[in-house]
Design a protein around this motif. Sequence first.
Motif, PDB file in Angstrom:
ATOM      1  N   PRO A 222      45.972  63.604  36.523  1.00 40.32           N
ATOM      2  CA  PRO A 222      46.492  62.771  35.422  1.00 40.32           C
ATOM      3  C   PRO A 222      47.986  62.505  35.585  1.00 40.32           C
ATOM      4  O   PRO A 222      48.698  63.235  36.281  1.00 40.32           O
ATOM      5  CB  PRO A 222      46.215  63.623  34.172  1.00 40.32           C
ATOM      6  N   VAL A 223      48.446  61.457  34.924  1.00 35.99           N
ATOM      7  CA  VAL A 223      49.861  61.087  34.943  1.00 35.99           C
ATOM      8  C   VAL A 223      50.386  61.093  33.514  1.00 35.99           C
ATOM      9  O   VAL A 223      49.618  61.040  32.550  1.00 35.99           O
ATOM     10  CB  VAL A 223      50.050  59.682  35.555  1.00 35.99           C
TER      11      VAL A 223
ATOM     12  N   TYR B  59      52.372  62.031  26.862  1.00 36.45           N
ATOM     13  CA  TYR B  59      51.130  62.776  26.974  1.00 36.45           C
ATOM     14  C   TYR B  59      50.440  62.340  28.268  1.00 36.45           C
ATOM     15  O   TYR B  59      50.800  61.325  28.875  1.00 36.45           O
ATOM     16  CB  TYR B  59      50.221  62.511  25.767  1.00 36.45           C
ATOM     17  N   LEU B  60      49.455  63.088  28.678  1.00 38.31           N
ATOM     18  CA  LEU B  60      48.788  62.805  29.940  1.00 38.31           C
ATOM     19  C   LEU B  60      47.677  61.770  29.771  1.00 38.31           C
ATOM     20  O   LEU B  60      47.081  61.631  28.713  1.00 38.31           O
ATOM     21  CB  LEU B  60      48.202  64.086  30.529  1.00 38.31           C
ATOM     22  N   SER B  61      47.418  61.072  30.867  1.00 41.43           N
ATOM     23  CA  SER B  61      46.333  60.101  30.886  1.00 41.43           C
ATOM     24  C   SER B  61      45.730  60.048  32.290  1.00 41.43           C
ATOM     25  O   SER B  61      46.450  60.138  33.290  1.00 41.43           O
ATOM     26  CB  SER B  61      46.844  58.708  30.511  1.00 41.43           C
ATOM     27  N   SER B  62      44.420  59.911  32.359  1.00 47.93           N
ATOM     28  CA  SER B  62      43.775  59.600  33.630  1.00 47.93           C
ATOM     29  C   SER B  62      43.825  58.090  33.832  1.00 47.93           C
ATOM     30  O   SER B  62      43.889  57.317  32.866  1.00 47.93           O
ATOM     31  CB  SER B  62      42.322  60.066  33.619  1.00 47.93           C
ATOM     32  N   THR B  63      43.804  57.666  35.085  1.00 41.75           N
ATOM     33  CA  THR B  63      43.801  56.249  35.429  1.00 41.75           C
ATOM     34  C   THR B  63      42.826  56.040  36.578  1.00 41.75           C
ATOM     35  O   THR B  63      42.421  56.990  37.252  1.00 41.75           O
ATOM     36  CB  THR B  63      45.197  55.765  35.868  1.00 41.75           C
TER      37      THR B  63
ATOM     38  N   ARG C 157      47.222  58.865  22.658  1.00 45.20           N
ATOM     39  CA  ARG C 157      47.268  60.315  22.851  1.00 45.20           C
ATOM     40  C   ARG C 157      46.551  60.641  24.152  1.00 45.20           C
ATOM     41  O   ARG C 157      46.001  59.761  24.810  1.00 45.20           O
ATOM     42  CB  ARG C 157      46.612  61.026  21.678  1.00 45.20           C
ATOM     43  N   GLU C 158      46.564  61.907  24.527  1.00 43.56           N
ATOM     44  CA  GLU C 158      45.987  62.274  25.811  1.00 43.56           C
ATOM     45  C   GLU C 158      44.511  61.898  25.911  1.00 43.56           C
ATOM     46  O   GLU C 158      43.716  62.174  25.015  1.00 43.56           O
ATOM     47  CB  GLU C 158      46.144  63.770  26.070  1.00 43.56           C
ATOM     48  N   VAL C 159      44.174  61.272  27.037  1.00 46.31           N
ATOM     49  CA  VAL C 159      42.784  61.049  27.428  1.00 46.31           C
ATOM     50  C   VAL C 159      42.704  61.382  28.916  1.00 46.31           C
ATOM     51  O   VAL C 159      43.191  60.611  29.754  1.00 46.31           O
ATOM     52  CB  VAL C 159      42.315  59.601  27.181  1.00 46.31           C
ATOM     53  N   THR C 160      42.144  62.529  29.227  1.00 43.39           N
ATOM     54  CA  THR C 160      42.013  62.943  30.620  1.00 43.39           C
ATOM     55  C   THR C 160      40.572  63.337  30.906  1.00 43.39           C
ATOM     56  O   THR C 160      39.931  64.003  30.102  1.00 43.39           O
ATOM     57  CB  THR C 160      42.952  64.116  30.954  1.00 43.39           C
ATOM     58  N   VAL C 161      40.080  62.889  32.051  1.00 44.25           N
ATOM     59  CA  VAL C 161      38.698  63.164  32.438  1.00 44.25           C
ATOM     60  C   VAL C 161      38.686  63.717  33.861  1.00 44.25           C
ATOM     61  O   VAL C 161      39.593  63.471  34.650  1.00 44.25           O
ATOM     62  CB  VAL C 161      37.821  61.900  32.356  1.00 44.25           C
TER      63      VAL C 161
END
Length: 331
Positions: A231-232, A197-201, A291-295
């Motif tokens: 996101p990655v 799943y995608l995530s911001s970093t 799970r996905e956390v994207t901002v």
Amino acid sequence: MRAFVTGGSGFVGRNLITALRARGDSVRALARSSTAVAAVTEAGAEPFEGDLSDADKLRPGMEGCDTVFHAAAYVKSWGPREAFYEANVRGTERVLEAARAAGVKRFVHISTEAVLVDGRQLVKVNETWPVPERPIGDYPSTKAEAERLVLSVNSPEFTTVAVRPRFVWGRGDTSLLPEFVEAVRSKRFMWFGGGRYLSSTCHVANCVEGALLAAEKGRGGEAYFLTDGEPVVFRDFITKLLATQGVDAGTRSVPAGLASLLATLGDLLWGTLHLGGRPPLSRTEFLLMGREVTVSDEKARRELGYEGRRSIEEGLRELKADHREKSPRTL
């Protein structure tokens, strides 16, 4: 700028001090122990010995400063609520009180995307997403209360701004990366639902970039998300992150639904029965990493001129080189 930094011996604080000094700013940093004094001195700051327990004792350290960067926080995945509340809420109250009494003009609070955690999935959220009254977990809930407090006291005489970096990483990390490495080596690490799943970093250098811009250009009473850009895929990023330390993340995985159930049970059992140690997995950990956390950092880019100049590739190369330099050499 004449700046006062709390949490200066921590990961973000050390990097913030280094960046301020590199551009010629004067920096004083709060230090509550001899170890902290050494750390902030090495980073380039003048140490001011004290802690977050007394506003009157903090004020002299801030006198003559125009900006306070509040990076100190109790950052744990589990622990007594009293410790979270005392450091994150009461500590912030005292820093604000001391800053205003010292005549400080601008206040930048290092917040977190965790203030939004309430069970709903965070997908491409921006600053219009409402902060829940009681986020899930002691760290998110106390950081949310602290952020609300900071932004609520904004005034023409005392400008307060919050930045919310998501998943701060980079060279010198003493929190997330060591925890991932230890989990793999102790055979506790597993992907949740495969981890695809995608995530911001947010690299620590980008976090510092955003904090400095917020001090100069941030609108009072506003919060700004900070990220590395697009996101990655969480699994790909963590695999590369661990590889910089010579660690193989492996392929073990647990279904996301089962992980969520185990996290809920862990919170319930450890929270009500006060079992020793910490649960194998908390709801906060699952909701932030499972799970996905994207901002979106579009607001910071538009209003502050934020760029997120340190790329993920550069950050990974730095980590790998740093690990190679520190690793014992064999003949």
